[in-house]
Design an enzyme around this catalytic site. Structure first.
Site, short mmCIF file in Angstrom:
data_model
loop_
_atom_site.label_atom_id
_atom_site.label_comp_id
_atom_site.label_asym_id
_atom_site.label_seq_id
_atom_site.Cartn_x
_atom_site.Cartn_y
_atom_site.Cartn_z
N GLY A 144 -15.60 3.46 3.89
CA GLY A 144 -14.49 4.30 3.44
C GLY A 144 -13.78 3.79 2.21
N GLN A 145 -14.48 2.99 1.37
CA GLN A 145 -13.84 2.50 0.15
C GLN A 145 -13.46 3.67 -0.75
OE1 GLN A 145 -16.14 -0.31 -2.18
NE2 GLN A 145 -14.44 -0.68 -3.61
N HIS A 193 -7.01 -5.86 2.15
CA HIS A 193 -5.88 -5.29 2.90
C HIS A 193 -5.30 -6.37 3.81
CE1 HIS A 193 -6.85 -0.86 2.35
NE2 HIS A 193 -8.03 -1.38 2.07
N HIS A 235 -10.30 -5.21 -3.23
CA HIS A 235 -8.96 -5.48 -2.72
C HIS A 235 -9.03 -5.91 -1.27
CE1 HIS A 235 -9.90 -1.17 -2.36
NE2 HIS A 235 -9.24 -1.20 -1.20
N ASN A 264 -12.97 -3.19 2.39
CA ASN A 264 -13.91 -2.08 2.55
C ASN A 264 -14.90 -2.06 1.39
OD1 ASN A 264 -12.80 -0.95 4.96
ND2 ASN A 264 -11.10 -0.13 3.76
N ASP A 294 0.84 -1.20 0.00
CA ASP A 294 0.00 0.00 0.00
C ASP A 294 0.88 1.25 0.00
OD1 ASP A 294 -3.21 0.57 0.95
OD2 ASP A 294 -1.79 2.23 1.15
N ILE A 295 0.50 2.24 -0.77
CA ILE A 295 1.31 3.45 -0.91
C ILE A 295 1.29 4.32 0.36
CG2 ILE A 295 -0.43 5.03 -1.90
CD1 ILE A 295 1.70 5.64 -4.10
P1 AMP Z 1 -9.81 1.45 0.40
O1 AMP Z 1 -9.99 2.64 1.28
O2 AMP Z 1 -10.15 0.16 1.06
O3 AMP Z 1 -10.46 1.64 -0.95
O4 AMP Z 1 -8.24 1.35 0.18
C1 AMP Z 1 -7.56 1.88 -0.90
C2 AMP Z 1 -6.09 1.76 -0.58
O5 AMP Z 1 -5.34 1.94 -1.77
C3 AMP Z 1 -5.60 2.83 0.41
O6 AMP Z 1 -5.05 2.17 1.55
C4 AMP Z 1 -4.55 3.59 -0.39
O7 AMP Z 1 -3.45 4.00 0.40
C5 AMP Z 1 -4.14 2.58 -1.44
N1 AMP Z 1 -3.59 3.14 -2.66
C6 AMP Z 1 -4.07 4.18 -3.39
N2 AMP Z 1 -3.31 4.39 -4.46
C7 AMP Z 1 -2.32 3.46 -4.44
C8 AMP Z 1 -1.20 3.15 -5.28
N3 AMP Z 1 -0.94 3.86 -6.40
N4 AMP Z 1 -0.40 2.13 -4.92
C9 AMP Z 1 -0.63 1.43 -3.79
N5 AMP Z 1 -1.67 1.65 -2.97
C10 AMP Z 1 -2.50 2.66 -3.28
#
Ligand code: AMP
Ligand code: ZN
Length: 116
Positions: A94-95, A103, A101, A88, A31-32
């Site tokens: 909070g998606q 986590h 995906h 999520n 995760d970024i």
């Molecule tokens: P969600 O809130 O469950 O939709 O999680 C989305 C996740 O994607 C968040 O934890 C972000 O930090 C992660 N995210 C967004 N952009 C990127 C990216 N380019 N590379 C890796 N993770 C990302």
């Protein structure tokens, strides 16, 4: 492939990611914005907007996704100490990225429950 989807672009190699695992059906990457010492996302290569979009015929690939999530946790070295998996779905969870995906959060004690 959904051309407006961030995670489809990562699958296609159009956006870089720090990959942990990849096969024909799924991809795992860091995760970024990590929320724990280990924070990895495991995604199917098929674009589903959320868990709410899956159908009975998708069971096999989603079972594979979950089994590979456990595999990644072992490979990351966090299976014995433990980890939390979160999916999520929609606004109240909070998606932010609308490509399903899982986590994986790990690397420290995470507390008993997610906040509510
Ligand atoms: P969600 O809130 O469950 O939709 O999680 C989305 C996740 O994607 C968040 O934890 C972000 O930090 C992660 N995210 C967004 N952009 C990127 C990216 N380019 N590379 C890796 N993770 C990302
Ligand atoms: Zn997508």
């Amino acid at each position: 492939m959904n051309s407006s989807c961030l995670f489809c672009k990562i699958i296609a190699g159009q956006i870089p990611a720090k990959k942990v695992y990849e096969d024909d059906h799924c991809l795992a990457f860091h995760d970024i914005h990590p929320q724990a010492p280990v924070h990895v996302l495991v995604i199917p290569k098929h674009h589903w907007e959320s868990l709410d979009a899956v159908q009975p015929e998708d069971r096999e690939i989603l079972g594979h996704l979950l089994e590979r999530t456990a595999h990644c946790a072992r490979e990351l070295g966090v299976a014995n100490t433990g980890y939390r998996t979160i999916i999520n779905t929609h606004a109240h969870a909070g998606q932010e990225v609308f490509h399903i995906h899982v986590h994986i959060l790990a690397g420290k004690p995470l507390g008993r429950m997610v906040s509510a």
